[in-house]
Design an enzyme around this catalytic site. Structure first.
Site, mmCIF file in Angstrom:
data_model
loop_
_atom_site.group_PDB
_atom_site.id
_atom_site.type_symbol
_atom_site.label_atom_id
_atom_site.label_comp_id
_atom_site.label_asym_id
_atom_site.label_seq_id
_atom_site.Cartn_x
_atom_site.Cartn_y
_atom_site.Cartn_z
ATOM 1 C CG ASP A 212 5.048 -11.539 6.729
ATOM 2 O OD1 ASP A 212 3.885 -11.728 6.341
ATOM 3 O OD2 ASP A 212 5.493 -10.410 7.040
ATOM 4 C CG ASP B 214 0.332 -5.849 8.319
ATOM 5 O OD1 ASP B 214 0.807 -6.566 9.212
ATOM 6 O OD2 ASP B 214 0.740 -5.866 7.144
HETATM 7 C C1 DGJ Z 1 3.923 -7.773 6.952
HETATM 8 C C2 DGJ Z 1 3.613 -8.134 8.372
HETATM 9 O O1 DGJ Z 1 2.250 -8.258 8.545
HETATM 10 C C3 DGJ Z 1 4.220 -7.080 9.282
HETATM 11 O O2 DGJ Z 1 3.870 -7.342 10.609
HETATM 12 C C4 DGJ Z 1 5.703 -7.073 9.098
HETATM 13 O O3 DGJ Z 1 6.240 -8.297 9.522
HETATM 14 C C5 DGJ Z 1 6.042 -6.818 7.646
HETATM 15 N N1 DGJ Z 1 5.346 -7.726 6.766
HETATM 16 C C6 DGJ Z 1 7.515 -6.952 7.416
HETATM 17 O O4 DGJ Z 1 7.846 -6.852 6.092
#
Ligand code: DGJ
Length: 732
Positions: free
Chosen positions: A478, A548
């Site tokens: 990430d 997300d």
């Molecule tokens: C952002 C990601 O897009 C989410 O899926 C998740 O992993 C969060 N970060 C975790 O902090």
């Protein structure tokens, strides 16, 4: 496929079955693009495409004033001579001048396609798949050299390009701009399509007619970004999804970029892409080299679906690498939306075990398993297992998950640190920040200075050790904030213009090393969803979390937009709970799955909390995906109805041999007494008889008559009433 060099005219013709790209060395020794487009016949001399003309105010060669670069189609235009449009490169020499005169010196034509050290690039598995031309130019006055590299692929309507600068002089120079590719097209009768958005609404196709002036998208965020994507299409006015000419330009890079089209007042068009020159300045000492990232040009006359299909094939087969590139992707269950950071081992095992019962294959533990990480204000950077939550460490949990018969995946955000972390307390100089100035925070975190090798060493050691301990099968990498105040502590002033690029090079190096150490590991890239969804990252991570925003209605648009430039197998897509955490919308679980099927597929929820009825539906969904993912993740994808234009969305995927297809439609809002809506299917074999929804139809019927997707009677099936309905059909 071949690259033919015509000695007498110094012209190169790169071609395959579909495209031709003709380069000529102009009278001033610089490269010109004489032709790019549909395959044409080869000939010794295309010089009739070089313009000699006189125009008021024009400047030209002193010994032949009617030759001006401005009136010609350049292939890598230089700054500040007889062409004053946007240059592809800009070098400042020791005396402050910025004018170069690169002249052809030599060339080589090779079978295959060499890699680009340290950078992602399209590759071949066999030298017969491609030919590569390297043309060497030299600026006699300064000793600077330039190598332009072109590859034509045998099986893809694709030309790739990159440029390399070598300082062969004895003084330092400063490269202020170095595009990966620049082409001049003879007319500007194109529409431009960019893919822009933001967090939660990534990759909206935005189309506009090109006119005099510059149209550009760029990122200054340190990552390619959700705001603009380094993939742009130029299409002819009459081109639609199913027919017509279009050019796709993809930059194989994950950092700051610019892609732009300049229409001059003579109705010609310059199209270029590369590292964003803003924030970039590369001091090149004698004997040093600078290598640009690669750019990919894809051409079609088969409309936007044809363009996307070509890109999908190339990216799946010759950009993504490793064990997983064409393998069916595991159906995963991720705990993020189920628990956020509030979990312990028992809770995780309960979620994983229910996933196993449903048929899930991979369990992914998301953020919160390390350091003092109970919320997003602390712990980031401390890549040591939080044994309060996981008393048996990662190794202990991993063993239990593996014992259930599940693969085990883990979340990392290597590039970041919270001010409240042991890492920051120990190494306050490891972040990007300007001494004495305020540092912006994003999600309570700062960006580690990835340009520093000691930062890389720390991250490598930590990630390697945890992946090894847990025999981790999958990593979600990430990156949750944009880079600001980009300044590297301890790096000399004249090197600061290198920091953004070095940062990305070290991100790539970390991926590369971990892939070498753990060749079976599946990487999923993520950047608050799709903020680093680009061709560069796909070389390392064959899949990227699409957004997300897991709401099914929103996802229709996001996945539809993403499909223009990226394969379905690269789009991370999950079913999540309703009401949706991002939009509050309640959609049926059938529709949530019907959207997520067109991606890598998985669940982002606690399956212990669903009703028995829903759980048995989930089991069926997983079984459906196991049965059909081979086709979905490798077939030819057709966009049929756009959710950006309509209350309906539809798409389908057809196997290469056309024996099988999966078709889906979605109706967003219910329509009382709705008008007839038919979708004409695509890509089937006209003469083949297909089973579809309990009956048999010829491919020609399904494609010419189409299928009814309203409540009105058509071919014998109906759409149930209500909002957010969908239908998914296997056609065999
Ligand atoms: C952002 C990601 O897009 C989410 O899926 C998740 O992993 C969060 N970060 C975790 O902090």
């Amino acid at each position: 496929m071949d690259i033919v060099f015509h000695e007498g005219t110094k012209q190169f013709h790169l071609f395959n079955d579909k495209v031709s790209y003709v380069i000529g060395i102009f009278p001033n020794g610089e490269p010109g693009l004489l032709y790019y487009g549909k395959r044409i016949h080869d000939r010794e001399d295309y010089s009739y495409l070089i313009n000699y003309e006189f125009r008021a105010m024009m400047v030209g060669k002193p010994d032949n004033e009617v030759f001006s670069m401005e009136m010609n189609r350049c292939d890598y235009p230089s700054f500040g001579t007889s062409d004053l449009r946007e240059p592809a490169f800009d070098i400042t020499y020791e005396n402050g001048s910025r004018v170069s005169n690169f002249q052809y010196v030599s060339h080589e034509i090779k079978d295959g396609k060499p890699g680009i050290p340290g950078l992602p690039a399209v590759y071949t598995e066999d030298d017969a798949e491609a030919k590569t031309l390297n043309i060497r130019f030299k600026d006699e006055l300064t000793g600077m050299e330039l190598i332009l590299s072109y590859t034509v692929m045998r099986d893809h309507p694709v030309i790739t390009r990159n440029a390399r600068f070598i300082n062969g002089g004895d003084t330092s120079v400063r490269i202020e701009k170095a595009m990966s590719l620049s082409i001049d097209l003879p007319d500007r009768d194109y529409d431009w399509i960019q893919f822009s958005g933001a967090w939660g609404r990534e990759k909206v196709p935005i189309e506009r007619k090109l006119d005099e002036g510059i149209t550009a998208v760029r990122s200054m965020r340190g990552h390619s970004s959700a705001n603009h994507n380094p993939f742009v299409i130029l299409k002819r006015k009459n081109t639609d999804e199913f027919q017509g000419e279009a050019i796709g330009l993809s930059l194989v890079y994950s950092g700051n970029f610019v892609t732009e089209a300049e229409c001059d007042t003579y109705r010609t068009l310059r199209f270029m892409t590369g590292i964003n020159p803003e924030g970039f300045s590369w001091k090149l000492d004698p004997k040093e080299e600078f290598q640009t990232p690669e750019a990919i040009l894809t051409w079609t006359e088969e409309g936007l679906n044809g363009l996307s299909q070509s890109i999908h094939r190339l990216f799946r087969k010759r950009l993504s690498r490793g064990a997983w590139k064409e393998k069916e992707r595991p159906i995963l269950l991720n705990n993020w939306e189920a628990t956020m950071m509030d979990f312990d081992e028992e809770a995780i095992l309960k979620i994983a075990s229910k996933g196993k019962e449903a048929g899930v294959e991979l369990f992914v533990l998301d953020d919160g398993w390390f350091g003092k990480r109970d919320d997003d204000t602390s712990g980031l950077g401390d890549w040591y297992v939080n044994t309060k939550k996981l008393p048996g460490s990662i190794g202990g949990l991993a063993e239990k998950i593996h014992d259930m018969g599940l693969m085990f995946g883990l979340w990392f955000e290597p590039e970041m640190v919270n001010p409240d972390s042991d890492l920051y307390r120990a190494h306050p100089d490891w972040i990007l920040a300007v001494p004495g100035r305020e540092r912006s925070l994003g999600r309570h975190q700062m960006v580690l200075d990835m340009s520093k090798d000691e930062v890389w060493d720390y991250l490598y050691e930590r990630m390697h050790s945890i992946i090894e301990e847990g025999k981790i099968d999958y990593v979600k990498w990430d990156m949750n904030r944009t880079i600001s105040e980009c300044y590297s502590n301890g790096t000399p002033a004249e090197e600061q213009g290198k920091v953004y690029h070095r940062y990305i090079l070290n991100v790539y190096r970390l991926y590369e090393k971990l892939i070498a150490d753990f060749p079976e590991l599946l990487f999923e890239s993520c950047s608050s969803g799709g903020s680093r969804f680009d061709a560069g990252i796909m070389y390392y991570a064959p899949q990227t979390w699409g957004s997300d925003d897991t709401d099914a209605v929103e996802r229709l648009k996001i996945q539809y937009g993403t499909s223009y430039g990226y394969p379905i197998s690269s789009i991370g897509a999950h079913v999540s709970e309703a009401p949706n955490q991002q939009t509050g919308r309640i959609t049926p679980i059938s529709t949530r799955a019907a959207v997520a099927y067109f991606g890598t597929f998985g669940y982002e929820m606690d399956l212990n909390k669903v009703s028995d009825e829903e759980f048995s539906e989930i089991k069926k969904q997983i079984a459906f995906m196991k049965e059909n993912r081979g086709l979905i993740q490798s077939g030819d994808f057709y966009r049929l109805l756009s959710p950006f234009e309509d209350n309906y969305c539809s798409w389908m995927i057809v196997s290469e041999d056309k024996k099988k297809a999966v078709f889906a439609y979605y109706r967003i809002l219910s329509e009382p007494n709705s008008a007839h809506r038919k979708v004409r299917l695509k890509g089937l074999d006209r003469d083949r008889l297909y089973h579809f929804d309990g009956s048999e139809y010829y491919g020609s019927e399904l494609m010419e008559i189409g299928v009814e997707i309203t409540e009105a009677p058509g071919i014998e099936w109906k759409t149930p009433s209500g909002d957010f309905v969908s239908g998914v059909f296997v056609i065999e």
